[in-house]
Motif scaffolding. Structure first.
Motif, PDB file in Angstrom:
ATOM      1  N   THR A  50       0.799  -1.277   0.016  1.00 17.42           N
ATOM      2  CA  THR A  50      -0.065  -0.206  -0.118  1.00 17.42           C
ATOM      3  C   THR A  50       0.930   1.249  -0.065  1.00 17.42           C
ATOM      4  O   THR A  50       1.757   1.563   0.689  1.00 17.42           O
ATOM      5  N   SER A 111      -2.366   2.361   5.306  1.00 14.02           N
ATOM      6  CA  SER A 111      -3.832   2.472   5.047  1.00 14.02           C
ATOM      7  C   SER A 111      -4.322   3.346   6.374  1.00 14.02           C
ATOM      8  O   SER A 111      -5.367   3.896   6.264  1.00 14.02           O
ATOM      9  N   ASN A 134      -5.671  -5.272   4.664  1.00 14.89           N
ATOM     10  CA  ASN A 134      -4.102  -5.485   4.972  1.00 14.89           C
ATOM     11  C   ASN A 134      -4.237  -6.615   5.948  1.00 14.89           C
ATOM     12  O   ASN A 134      -4.932  -6.499   6.929  1.00 14.89           O
TER      13      ASN A 134
ATOM     14  N   MET B 102      -8.452   0.162  -0.607  1.00 21.90           N
ATOM     15  CA  MET B 102      -7.579   0.449  -1.648  1.00 21.90           C
ATOM     16  C   MET B 102      -8.056   0.045  -2.938  1.00 21.90           C
ATOM     17  O   MET B 102      -8.076   0.968  -3.986  1.00 21.90           O
TER      18      MET B 102
END
Lengths: 159, 265
Positions: A50, A111, A134, B102
């Protein structure tokens, strides 16, 4: 065949010639030698890769470097102070034992920062939701959630 | 990933001519499925035409009884849009449940429906709301758009530009997510519209479908109890390591009831 690429990485202008098939994570790690961004699953599930693109968390293993053209990328290397002082979110992970092996940590921190940017005081439930992408195989997440909560508090200036 | 030529489209017209000129060109939206497929060499286009810079494809427009959402609008932007939250909160809620944070920053409405994954969320939203898919050459009703597993009514080179969503009286999406992938094991979108109730199911079959028995019962009485006792035929439903066909059939009624509860809340 390579094509020219220009973008900003951690505030620095970067120009390079890349093959279009170069993934953003490979560009960051292999071309720029910024190896804090990790490759875990390489299938867009684990979130170790990320980074932020224009302030939004994305999985850099699932994005082409050319898709980041003319945009601003921030990696884990870009968040600590110039003198090496940890970012409050990084410090919170250390203080609250939010990691064991540490492999997932750069992605977790990126994140977490993305969450705090839109929600400065997230509830534990919101933190868990936001970290859905995650994966950590060591901690069981409890201390990660505690660390993000503490990091968010530290970022808004209270302890 | 095999090598390909990368071309950045400046406009829809430019994308159209670039796709037409390529041997085996593919449009790149957010890439959250396509890039993964290319990494696995399941897809190997000669050219990728990136729509990422085409501003006309992005954004939400609120109009006369409907919302028009540009094909390149990300899931995060739909989930966070004040217009979507006010006019069709169920759609904002659906977009906010896709993948993870994401993925939602990159994945797009147009990319999702063009891919038409059997367990994707948006197909249920489009069919449930009776939306219309706008392309560079025509408008296609959602009911006719999703034709089979990963198959749509799109012609080669046809570009989705937007989706028009009629604003329902009320609606909700209830998803039983696969705990690992967050894809819908079964997702049910229920909408009460001026033309009756629509119930669209994703994840349970090879492609999104409507359930007329549930629609008829809910059109009579839009309450959760209305669907009690309606059994769904498990024939032809998906069965895999996560859930058998009978379980998915059962979940359709359960998720419908939950969606109606939320819609009425």
């Amino acid at each position: 065949m390579t094509i020219p690429l220009s973008l900003t990485v951690n505030g620095q202008a970067v120009r390079a010639d890349v093959e279009p098939r170069t993934l953003l994570v490979d560009f960051i790690r292999d071309h720029l030698r910024l190896t804090g961004t990790h490759i875990g699953c390489d299938t867009a599930q684990c979130g170790a890769c990320t980074v932020h693109v224009d302030g939004q968390a994305v999985k850099s293993c699932n994005m082409l470097a050319v898709q980041a053209a003319d945009r601003a990328v921030t990696t884990i290397e870009g968040i600590a102070a110039a003198d090496g002082t940890l970012h409050p979110m990084q410090a919170a992970f250390r203080d609250h034992h939010g990691l064991q092996c540490g492999y997932c940590t750069p992605g977790m921190v990126m994140s977490a920062l993305d969450l705090v940017a839109s929600d400065p005081a997230p509830s534990r439930e919101r933190i868990r939701e936001a970290l859905d992408g995650n994966l950590c195989r060591c901690t069981g997440y409890q201390n990660i959630v505690v660390a993000v909560e503490a990091g968010a508090r530290a970022m808004s200036g209270e302890r | 990933m095999y090598a390909f030529n990368y071309l950045k489209a400046q406009s829809v017209a430019d994308a159209k001519s670039k796709v037409a000129a390529a041997t085996d060109g593919k449009l790149l939206a957010g890439g959250q499925t396509l890039i993964a497929a290319m990494k696995l060499r399941l897809a190997a286009p000669s050219d990728l035409i990136d729509l990422g810079g085409v501003a006309e494809l992005r954004g939400v427009k609120a109009g006369n009884g409907e919302l028009t959402i540009g094909a390149m609008t990300t899931h995060a932007d739909v989930a966070g849009s004040a217009d979507v939250k006010r006019r069709i909160p169920a759609l904002a809620d659906l977009a906010g449940q896709i993948g993870d944070r994401m993925v939602r920053h990159m994945g797009t409405l147009g990319g999702s429906i063009a891919n038409n994954d059997p367990a994707a969320d948006y197909p249920a939203g489009l069919v449930g709301l009776g939306a219309a898919v706008v392309t560079d050459r025509r408008t296609i009703d959602a009911d006719a758009f999703f034709t089979g597993m990963y198959e749509t009514a799109l012609e080669p080179g046809e570009i989705i530009t937007a989706v028009r969503f009629p604003v329902p009286q009320r609606a909700a999406y209830a998803k039983f997510a696969n705990p690992a992938s967050r894809y819908a094991l079964v997702g049910v979108f229920v909408a009460q519209t001026s033309g009756g109730v629509r119930v669209a199911v994703t994840g349970a079959g090879p492609v999104v479908f409507r359930v007329s028995a549930l629609e008829a019962a809910l059109t009579k009485r839009f309450v959760p109890e209305a669907v009690e006792g309606i059994a769904i035929d498990a024939n032809g439903l998906n069965a895999d390591m996560h859930a058998g066909a009978e379980y998915r059939a059962h979940l359709i009624t359960v998720m419908t009831r939950r969606a109606v509860e939320v819609a009425n809340a």
